[in-house]
Design a protein around this motif. Sequence first.
Motif, short mmCIF file in Angstrom:
data_model
loop_
_atom_site.label_atom_id
_atom_site.label_comp_id
_atom_site.label_asym_id
_atom_site.label_seq_id
_atom_site.Cartn_x
_atom_site.Cartn_y
_atom_site.Cartn_z
N ARG A 1 0.82 -1.22 0.00
CA ARG A 1 0.00 0.00 0.00
C ARG A 1 0.85 1.27 0.00
N LEU A 2 2.09 1.14 0.43
CA LEU A 2 3.02 2.26 0.37
C LEU A 2 3.77 2.30 -0.97
N GLY A 3 3.43 1.40 -1.86
CA GLY A 3 4.03 1.42 -3.19
C GLY A 3 5.34 0.66 -3.31
N TYR A 4 5.73 -0.07 -2.28
CA TYR A 4 6.92 -0.92 -2.39
C TYR A 4 6.58 -2.07 -3.34
N VAL A 5 7.57 -2.51 -4.09
CA VAL A 5 7.36 -3.59 -5.05
C VAL A 5 8.29 -4.75 -4.71
N GLU A 6 7.78 -5.94 -4.94
CA GLU A 6 8.52 -7.15 -4.59
C GLU A 6 9.16 -7.75 -5.84
N ALA A 7 10.41 -8.09 -5.73
CA ALA A 7 11.13 -8.81 -6.78
C ALA A 7 12.10 -9.77 -6.11
N ASP A 8 11.94 -11.04 -6.41
CA ASP A 8 12.82 -12.07 -5.85
C ASP A 8 12.88 -12.04 -4.33
N GLY A 9 11.74 -11.80 -3.69
CA GLY A 9 11.67 -11.83 -2.24
C GLY A 9 12.09 -10.55 -1.54
N THR A 10 12.54 -9.56 -2.29
CA THR A 10 12.95 -8.28 -1.72
C THR A 10 11.94 -7.22 -2.09
N TRP A 11 11.53 -6.43 -1.11
CA TRP A 11 10.59 -5.33 -1.34
C TRP A 11 11.38 -4.03 -1.37
N SER A 12 11.27 -3.32 -2.48
CA SER A 12 11.99 -2.06 -2.65
C SER A 12 11.01 -0.95 -2.97
N ALA A 13 11.40 0.29 -2.62
CA ALA A 13 10.56 1.44 -2.93
C ALA A 13 10.33 1.48 -4.44
N GLY A 14 9.09 1.78 -4.80
CA GLY A 14 8.71 1.85 -6.20
C GLY A 14 8.32 3.27 -6.58
N PRO A 15 7.85 3.44 -7.81
CA PRO A 15 7.49 4.79 -8.27
C PRO A 15 6.35 5.43 -7.48
N GLU A 16 5.48 4.64 -6.84
CA GLU A 16 4.36 5.20 -6.08
C GLU A 16 4.65 5.30 -4.58
N THR A 17 5.85 4.91 -4.16
CA THR A 17 6.22 5.02 -2.75
C THR A 17 6.40 6.50 -2.41
N PRO A 18 5.73 6.99 -1.35
CA PRO A 18 5.91 8.39 -0.95
C PRO A 18 7.40 8.69 -0.73
N LEU A 19 7.82 9.87 -1.13
CA LEU A 19 9.23 10.25 -1.08
C LEU A 19 9.83 10.11 0.31
N ASP A 20 9.07 10.51 1.35
CA ASP A 20 9.63 10.43 2.71
C ASP A 20 9.89 8.98 3.12
N TRP A 21 9.02 8.06 2.71
CA TRP A 21 9.24 6.64 3.00
C TRP A 21 10.41 6.12 2.16
N LYS A 22 10.45 6.50 0.90
CA LYS A 22 11.50 6.03 -0.02
C LYS A 22 12.88 6.45 0.49
N GLU A 23 12.98 7.70 0.96
CA GLU A 23 14.26 8.19 1.44
C GLU A 23 14.66 7.52 2.76
N ALA A 24 13.72 7.36 3.67
CA ALA A 24 14.01 6.76 4.97
C ALA A 24 14.21 5.25 4.88
N PHE A 25 13.46 4.61 3.99
CA PHE A 25 13.48 3.15 3.88
C PHE A 25 13.45 2.73 2.41
N PRO A 26 14.61 2.68 1.76
CA PRO A 26 14.64 2.27 0.34
C PRO A 26 14.11 0.83 0.16
N GLU A 27 14.27 0.01 1.18
CA GLU A 27 13.68 -1.34 1.18
C GLU A 27 12.57 -1.36 2.21
N GLY A 28 11.60 -2.26 1.99
CA GLY A 28 10.46 -2.36 2.90
C GLY A 28 10.92 -2.43 4.35
N PRO A 29 10.49 -1.48 5.18
CA PRO A 29 10.94 -1.45 6.58
C PRO A 29 10.27 -2.54 7.42
N GLN A 30 10.99 -3.01 8.39
CA GLN A 30 10.46 -4.00 9.32
C GLN A 30 9.59 -3.27 10.34
#
Length: 158
Positions: A40-69
């Motif tokens: 829902r934050l726009g992170y995208v999954e590839a090969d088991g890793t969740w990374s910030a995607g084009p729809e990830t809010p900038l503040d989340w993308k900058e603080a957590f380039p990968e899906g935060p725990q």
Amino acid sequence: MVTMLPTHVKDLWPISRALLMQILEDRCSDRFVCERIWERLGYVEADGTWSAGPETPLDWKEAFPEGPQLIAERPASVRLTRSIPKQHKQLLKQQLQFQGYRIGELYPRRTRRATAVNWLLAWLAQLEMPLAEQGPMAPECPVPMDPVAGHPGDLPVA
């Protein structure tokens, strides 16, 4: 006025009252809970890793380039809590009649799960989407014997 839905909404795991109760009752993995928020934050999954995607809010993308725990790590949990709009802070009580955990059940993992559920309810509310009663459920896990440690595979809570 209906809010425009993000383009990726159609591909998200459906949220239902039954699923949210499963999360609150600690009957699914922390990873599953995180994945519902990451998508829902726009992170995208590839090969088991969740990374910030084009729809990830900038503040989340900058603080957590990968899906935060969101359950295991306090900074991620704090950011999630702060991102819930004030008018939606009581949705757990209002929509699920959740009164919180009892004193003997208060563990960071569980309170962070409650925050995650409240965030999901706020997300639905912001998009003016109804909360379905039933829907797909998480892979069922027994309630952990040790609620501090969580389920097999859950990360330690910091």
